[in-house]
Every structure is written in C-alpha cells, then in structure tokens.
Design a protein around this motif. Sequence first.
Motif, PDB file in Angstrom:
ATOM      1  N   LEU A 130       8.070 -35.120  20.907  1.00 57.48           N
ATOM      2  CA  LEU A 130       7.467 -36.106  20.046  1.00 57.48           C
ATOM      3  C   LEU A 130       7.069 -37.299  20.902  1.00 57.48           C
ATOM      4  O   LEU A 130       7.894 -37.788  21.669  1.00 57.48           O
ATOM      5  CB  LEU A 130       8.492 -36.506  18.975  1.00 57.48           C
ATOM      6  CG  LEU A 130       8.055 -37.478  17.918  1.00 57.48           C
ATOM      7  CD1 LEU A 130       8.680 -37.109  16.584  1.00 57.48           C
ATOM      8  CD2 LEU A 130       8.420 -38.881  18.277  1.00 57.48           C
ATOM      9  N   HIS A 131       5.816 -37.730  20.789  1.00 56.08           N
ATOM     10  CA  HIS A 131       5.315 -38.881  21.548  1.00 56.08           C
ATOM     11  C   HIS A 131       5.067 -40.028  20.568  1.00 56.08           C
ATOM     12  O   HIS A 131       4.433 -39.833  19.536  1.00 56.08           O
ATOM     13  CB  HIS A 131       4.001 -38.525  22.252  1.00 56.08           C
ATOM     14  CG  HIS A 131       4.179 -37.541  23.358  1.00 56.08           C
ATOM     15  ND1 HIS A 131       3.813 -37.816  24.651  1.00 56.08           N
ATOM     16  CD2 HIS A 131       4.690 -36.291  23.383  1.00 56.08           C
ATOM     17  CE1 HIS A 131       4.080 -36.773  25.412  1.00 56.08           C
ATOM     18  NE2 HIS A 131       4.606 -35.834  24.662  1.00 56.08           N
ATOM     19  N   THR A 132       5.541 -41.208  20.919  1.00 49.77           N
ATOM     20  CA  THR A 132       5.354 -42.370  20.050  1.00 49.77           C
ATOM     21  C   THR A 132       4.149 -43.193  20.501  1.00 49.77           C
ATOM     22  O   THR A 132       3.659 -43.055  21.630  1.00 49.77           O
ATOM     23  CB  THR A 132       6.597 -43.277  20.058  1.00 49.77           C
ATOM     24  OG1 THR A 132       6.724 -43.884  21.340  1.00 49.77           O
ATOM     25  CG2 THR A 132       7.860 -42.510  19.699  1.00 49.77           C
ATOM     26  N   LEU A 133       3.696 -44.066  19.633  1.00 47.01           N
ATOM     27  CA  LEU A 133       2.585 -44.962  19.958  1.00 47.01           C
ATOM     28  C   LEU A 133       2.943 -45.920  21.085  1.00 47.01           C
ATOM     29  O   LEU A 133       2.070 -46.396  21.804  1.00 47.01           O
ATOM     30  CB  LEU A 133       2.160 -45.754  18.717  1.00 47.01           C
ATOM     31  CG  LEU A 133       1.562 -44.927  17.581  1.00 47.01           C
ATOM     32  CD1 LEU A 133       1.342 -45.801  16.355  1.00 47.01           C
ATOM     33  CD2 LEU A 133       0.277 -44.257  18.007  1.00 47.01           C
TER      34      LEU A 133
ATOM     35  N   GLY B 290      -9.275 -38.604  22.034  1.00 50.13           N
ATOM     36  CA  GLY B 290      -8.957 -39.743  22.883  1.00 50.13           C
ATOM     37  C   GLY B 290      -7.970 -40.636  22.151  1.00 50.13           C
ATOM     38  O   GLY B 290      -8.241 -41.082  21.032  1.00 50.13           O
ATOM     39  N   PHE B 291      -6.827 -40.856  22.764  1.00 45.17           N
ATOM     40  CA  PHE B 291      -5.801 -41.692  22.149  1.00 45.17           C
ATOM     41  C   PHE B 291      -6.004 -43.154  22.540  1.00 45.17           C
ATOM     42  O   PHE B 291      -6.628 -43.460  23.554  1.00 45.17           O
ATOM     43  CB  PHE B 291      -4.405 -41.221  22.585  1.00 45.17           C
ATOM     44  CG  PHE B 291      -4.040 -39.866  22.046  1.00 45.17           C
ATOM     45  CD1 PHE B 291      -3.581 -39.721  20.751  1.00 45.17           C
ATOM     46  CD2 PHE B 291      -4.167 -38.737  22.833  1.00 45.17           C
ATOM     47  CE1 PHE B 291      -3.247 -38.484  20.248  1.00 45.17           C
ATOM     48  CE2 PHE B 291      -3.827 -37.492  22.345  1.00 45.17           C
ATOM     49  CZ  PHE B 291      -3.367 -37.362  21.044  1.00 45.17           C
ATOM     50  N   ALA B 292      -5.443 -44.038  21.746  1.00 44.95           N
ATOM     51  CA  ALA B 292      -5.562 -45.473  21.992  1.00 44.95           C
ATOM     52  C   ALA B 292      -4.950 -45.883  23.329  1.00 44.95           C
ATOM     53  O   ALA B 292      -5.347 -46.886  23.914  1.00 44.95           O
ATOM     54  CB  ALA B 292      -4.918 -46.257  20.846  1.00 44.95           C
ATOM     55  N   ASP B 293      -4.008 -45.089  23.847  1.00 43.26           N
ATOM     56  CA  ASP B 293      -3.371 -45.419  25.133  1.00 43.26           C
ATOM     57  C   ASP B 293      -4.162 -44.886  26.331  1.00 43.26           C
ATOM     58  O   ASP B 293      -3.715 -44.984  27.462  1.00 43.26           O
ATOM     59  CB  ASP B 293      -1.930 -44.913  25.172  1.00 43.26           C
ATOM     60  CG  ASP B 293      -1.813 -43.396  25.077  1.00 43.26           C
ATOM     61  OD1 ASP B 293      -2.848 -42.686  25.100  1.00 43.26           O
ATOM     62  OD2 ASP B 293      -0.669 -42.902  24.977  1.00 43.26           O
TER      63      ASP B 293
ATOM     64  N   ALA C 158      -3.129 -42.255  13.438  1.00 45.61           N
ATOM     65  CA  ALA C 158      -2.842 -43.652  13.778  1.00 45.61           C
ATOM     66  C   ALA C 158      -3.008 -43.941  15.259  1.00 45.61           C
ATOM     67  O   ALA C 158      -3.322 -45.057  15.641  1.00 45.61           O
ATOM     68  CB  ALA C 158      -1.424 -44.022  13.328  1.00 45.61           C
ATOM     69  N   GLY C 159      -2.831 -42.945  16.113  1.00 47.38           N
ATOM     70  CA  GLY C 159      -2.909 -43.161  17.553  1.00 47.38           C
ATOM     71  C   GLY C 159      -4.241 -42.765  18.176  1.00 47.38           C
ATOM     72  O   GLY C 159      -4.401 -42.855  19.383  1.00 47.38           O
ATOM     73  N   ILE C 160      -5.196 -42.366  17.339  1.00 43.98           N
ATOM     74  CA  ILE C 160      -6.470 -41.860  17.869  1.00 43.98           C
ATOM     75  C   ILE C 160      -7.499 -42.973  18.019  1.00 43.98           C
ATOM     76  O   ILE C 160      -7.675 -43.801  17.117  1.00 43.98           O
ATOM     77  CB  ILE C 160      -7.041 -40.774  16.921  1.00 43.98           C
ATOM     78  CG1 ILE C 160      -6.112 -39.573  16.900  1.00 43.98           C
ATOM     79  CG2 ILE C 160      -8.443 -40.364  17.357  1.00 43.98           C
ATOM     80  CD1 ILE C 160      -6.544 -38.507  15.906  1.00 43.98           C
ATOM     81  N   GLN C 161      -8.169 -42.959  19.149  1.00 45.27           N
ATOM     82  CA  GLN C 161      -9.288 -43.873  19.370  1.00 45.27           C
ATOM     83  C   GLN C 161     -10.611 -43.163  19.108  1.00 45.27           C
ATOM     84  O   GLN C 161     -11.543 -43.759  18.586  1.00 45.27           O
ATOM     85  CB  GLN C 161      -9.259 -44.422  20.784  1.00 45.27           C
ATOM     86  CG  GLN C 161     -10.319 -45.468  21.053  1.00 45.27           C
ATOM     87  CD  GLN C 161     -10.136 -46.074  22.426  1.00 45.27           C
ATOM     88  OE1 GLN C 161      -9.877 -45.364  23.391  1.00 45.27           O
ATOM     89  NE2 GLN C 161     -10.253 -47.383  22.499  1.00 45.27           N
ATOM     90  N   SER C 162     -10.702 -41.871  19.479  1.00 45.80           N
ATOM     91  CA  SER C 162     -11.958 -41.145  19.297  1.00 45.80           C
ATOM     92  C   SER C 162     -11.717 -39.652  19.182  1.00 45.80           C
ATOM     93  O   SER C 162     -10.721 -39.135  19.686  1.00 45.80           O
ATOM     94  CB  SER C 162     -12.910 -41.404  20.471  1.00 45.80           C
ATOM     95  OG  SER C 162     -12.358 -40.877  21.666  1.00 45.80           O
ATOM     96  N   ILE C 163     -12.636 -38.985  18.501  1.00 42.57           N
ATOM     97  CA  ILE C 163     -12.668 -37.526  18.426  1.00 42.57           C
ATOM     98  C   ILE C 163     -14.120 -37.142  18.688  1.00 42.57           C
ATOM     99  O   ILE C 163     -15.035 -37.662  18.049  1.00 42.57           O
ATOM    100  CB  ILE C 163     -12.239 -37.007  17.049  1.00 42.57           C
ATOM    101  CG1 ILE C 163     -10.805 -37.418  16.741  1.00 42.57           C
ATOM    102  CG2 ILE C 163     -12.397 -35.490  16.984  1.00 42.57           C
ATOM    103  CD1 ILE C 163     -10.349 -37.065  15.330  1.00 42.57           C
ATOM    104  N   SER C 164     -14.326 -36.230  19.639  1.00 44.21           N
ATOM    105  CA  SER C 164     -15.689 -35.800  19.956  1.00 44.21           C
ATOM    106  C   SER C 164     -15.696 -34.306  20.248  1.00 44.21           C
ATOM    107  O   SER C 164     -14.663 -33.698  20.486  1.00 44.21           O
ATOM    108  CB  SER C 164     -16.221 -36.581  21.155  1.00 44.21           C
ATOM    109  OG  SER C 164     -15.401 -36.365  22.290  1.00 44.21           O
TER     110      SER C 164
END
Length: 112
Positions: free
Chosen positions: A1-4, A64-67, A104-110
């Motif tokens: 499990l990965h947290t924000l 693409g995640f926010a991190d 909640a942790g996603i910046q982009s989907i392509s």
Amino acid sequence: LHTLEGQVRRGTVKDLDLLDAVIRLAQPGRPPEAIAADRVKAIFFMQEPGAPPLPSQGRRIRVGFADGRQIVGFSDDVDTGEQGFFLVPADTRTHTARIYVFRAGIQSISAA
C-alpha cells in the motif's frame, strides 16, 4: 500500500471494501493498521511466485501521480467515475498482479 505522503506499508488485506473510508492492513504479530482511504495512492496486489501474469485487458494507459511517479498498464474500468480503478501493469517483470489506483493521487491519465 502506497500513501500520498510517500510511505509504503506492506501487509495483507482481508475482506477489503475499496469504498470504505478506512483500509485495514494486517501485518504478522501486530494488530491491523487502520489507514484512511483518502490518504492512499494505490494498493498493489502481489501474485504468487511462479504464477503467470494476468491477461492485459482494456485500454493501455499511463497514470501520472501527483508525486511525479508514473505507471503504464491496462485498465477496463478507468472511465467508471469511481474513487479508483484497477490497473494491470504493462511491465510483466514485476510480481504485481494488479494495482488499485485511488484517483486522489492522480495528476494525469493518458493513452500509452
């Protein structure tokens, strides 16, 4: 499990409800840890050693995640509008069977 926040928690989940507000992660010899679902980036479901990879179904996408991290895989429920979706990794060299990605942790989907 990965947290924000970038933490990685290892353990098992039992009777997991992905719509629940809390994810309970069990670790040997310890009581289950309650992690708020709104703080979770993704849950990685591992496959048994020697098991064949899951078939690639759905659209090939790049998340693409926010991190700044990215992962490429296949999803047939990315467009459902739920709080998350399942992704089968395109990289079959890992022991990850599939990943539940929380939006909640996603910046982009392509397309990938």
